[in-house]
Motif scaffolding. Structure first.
Motif, PDB file in Angstrom:
ATOM      1  N   ASP A 124       3.340   4.952  -2.751  1.00 35.13           N
ATOM      2  CA  ASP A 124       3.740   6.060  -3.607  1.00 35.13           C
ATOM      3  C   ASP A 124       2.538   6.954  -3.904  1.00 35.13           C
ATOM      4  OD1 ASP A 124       6.400   5.114  -3.933  1.00 35.13           O
ATOM      5  OD2 ASP A 124       5.722   3.683  -5.456  1.00 35.13           O
TER       6      ASP A 124
ATOM      7  N   ARG B 185       9.494   7.842  -8.630  1.00 33.01           N
ATOM      8  CA  ARG B 185       9.202   7.154  -9.892  1.00 33.01           C
ATOM      9  C   ARG B 185      10.241   6.074 -10.200  1.00 33.01           C
ATOM     10  NH1 ARG B 185       8.243  12.299 -13.738  1.00 33.01           N
ATOM     11  NH2 ARG B 185       9.979  13.000 -12.442  1.00 33.01           N
ATOM     12  N   ARG B 186      11.470   6.281  -9.755  1.00 31.49           N
ATOM     13  CA  ARG B 186      12.501   5.251  -9.969  1.00 31.49           C
ATOM     14  C   ARG B 186      12.772   4.424  -8.715  1.00 31.49           C
ATOM     15  NH1 ARG B 186      17.949   6.837 -12.469  1.00 31.49           N
ATOM     16  NH2 ARG B 186      18.026   8.294 -10.720  1.00 31.49           N
TER      17      ARG B 186
ATOM     18  N   SER C  48      10.713   3.276  -5.721  1.00 31.69           N
ATOM     19  CA  SER C  48       9.352   3.199  -5.195  1.00 31.69           C
ATOM     20  C   SER C  48       9.324   2.778  -3.734  1.00 31.69           C
ATOM     21  CB  SER C  48       8.546   2.198  -6.027  1.00 31.69           C
ATOM     22  OG  SER C  48       7.290   1.943  -5.441  1.00 31.69           O
TER      23      SER C  48
END
Length: 400
Positions: free
Chosen positions: A93, A56-57, A59
């Motif tokens: 992702d 999420r941080r 990618s």
């Protein structure tokens, strides 16, 4: 004082022996921006592992290619293919990653991988049958690559007569997308890459018409339900890269290390751990790229949202907070397999079990057939090819 200019992954020393430099970075500048890469670099084990586990941080979307470095003329030649690998499993992702990995994993079940062991053992024996009487040669060109290339071709579904064609073109696309090249060289590589894509397209079409017992047929059967045509082409292309390049490069690195350490042939009971220690200390993969989706604070450094980051698994594998005396080769090191050369978390290499099987099998066969293997004393020091993401020898002259 360590400067960002010192971090030049295209320099020969940086691929061959960067570890003193990386140790200083871990202590003094664990996170910094490299102008050479146009990226922030994470060097400590805990930070690299945390970034791998935080999509999420950090990618993966668009992280594999360096197509941003392609010249305008090259982009025009490539057209829609300039973003090749945009839908590959390691370049996306969740939830897309989850769907792609589920599909690919069907081909890498423990039973399927185990079934390839005897075939790979036979391929190594066949190569040594041809070269053993010579008394010496180039381990990279004449021994290390051939069995892996042939096994991968069989697994994928590439006809034997096309193996050389695939090997040469896979090498070209690796250079085009994953290694900086001057504009004129890019154009040559781009034409080769388009020829290769056309070949894979035709292979997929052939298996769609007449399925066989291979990876292409398995993936082609999923087009329209789980996968797109482009996703299948990219999956095939990238697995061919692993078999034609990454695994044999690791074998060459490993044999060089074992010969230098004086532990050849490797005792059978230590082969499994020797493979892990060789991947730790001389990994064929140097790291992975990510893009930050938000501002990230690390060790007093702000990595802005949208920044490209290199997760240096090469540095992490030599982090003294995890590995005691990391520059020393310890064949029975208890935590050797804690390296992240094969990735980590959701992006742990889907073919890791097959890669490890190949490395173990090759060392077993080579050790038994060539117990007197040694470096050629008359040859120049081993050299590594230039790459920002991989470590591989250009040649390894040996005698036996």
């Amino acid at each position: 004082m360590i400067t960002a200019e010192d971090f030049d992954v295209s320099a020969a020393w940086h691929v061959a022996a960067p570890y003193d430099f990386l140790r200083r970075l871990r202590h003094e500048r664990p996170v910094f921006r490299s102008e050479h890469l146009g990226a922030h670099v994470l060097t400590r084990y805990e930070d690299v592992r945390a970034a791998y586990g935080d999509p999420r941080r950090f990618s993966s979307a668009g992280s594999l290619t360096i197509s941003r470095s392609l010249a305008d003329g090259t982009r025009r030649v490539l057209g829609e293919h300039g973003s090749f690998l945009s839908s590959f499993v390691a370049n996306v992702d969740p939830p897309v990653h989850t769907r792609l990995r589920r599909s690919v994993s069907r081909a890498f079940t423990p039973r399927a991988v185990a079934a390839l062991e005897q075939r790979f053992r036979d391929l190594n024996e066949e190569v040594l049958d041809r070269v053993a009487s010579r008394g010496g040669g180039d381990l990279v060109a004449e021994i290390a690559h051939i069995p892996s290339i042939k096994l991968t071709a069989r697994f994928i579904g590439v006809p034997e007569e096309d193996e050389r064609f695939v090997q040469e073109h896979v090498k070209d696309w690796f250079q085009l997308f994953l290694s900086p090249q001057p504009p004129q060289r890019q154009l040559v590589l781009a034409e080769s890459f388009l020829t290769y894509l056309d070949y894979v397209d035709r292979l997929v079409a052939a298996r769609a018409a007449e399925p066989e017992d291979d990876f292409v047929s398995l993936m082609t059967a999923l087009i329209g339900t789980e996968l797109s045509h482009r996703e299948v082409v990219e999956l095939i292309s990238t697995i061919l890269l692993g078999g034609n390049d990454t695994v044999p490069n690791q074998l060459g690195n490993s044999v060089l290390r074992l010969l230098r350490e004086g532990v050849w042939p490797v005792p059978p009971e230590l082969v499994r751990n020797a493979v892990e220690e060789c991947m730790r200390i001389d990994g064929a993969s140097l790291g992975s790229f990510r893009h930050t989706t938000v501002d990230v604070e690390l060790h007093g450094v702000t990595v802005p949202a949208g920044s490209l980051c290199l997760l240096s698994t090469d540095s992490a594998a030599h982090d003294e907070t995890v590995f005691d005396e990391p520059e020393r080769f310890v064949i029975d090191r208890g935590n050797a397999d804690a390296h992240m050369t094969l990735g980590y978390g959701i992006h742990f290499c889907v073919g890791a079990a097959l890669a490890r099987l190949q490395l173990r099998t090759a060392l077993e066969v080579l050790g038994r057939r060539l117990p007197g293997l040694r470096l050629d004393p008359d040859a120049p020091p081993p050299a590594y090819r230039t790459s920002i993401v991989g470590r591989g020898l250009t040649a390894l002259p040996v005698r036996w």
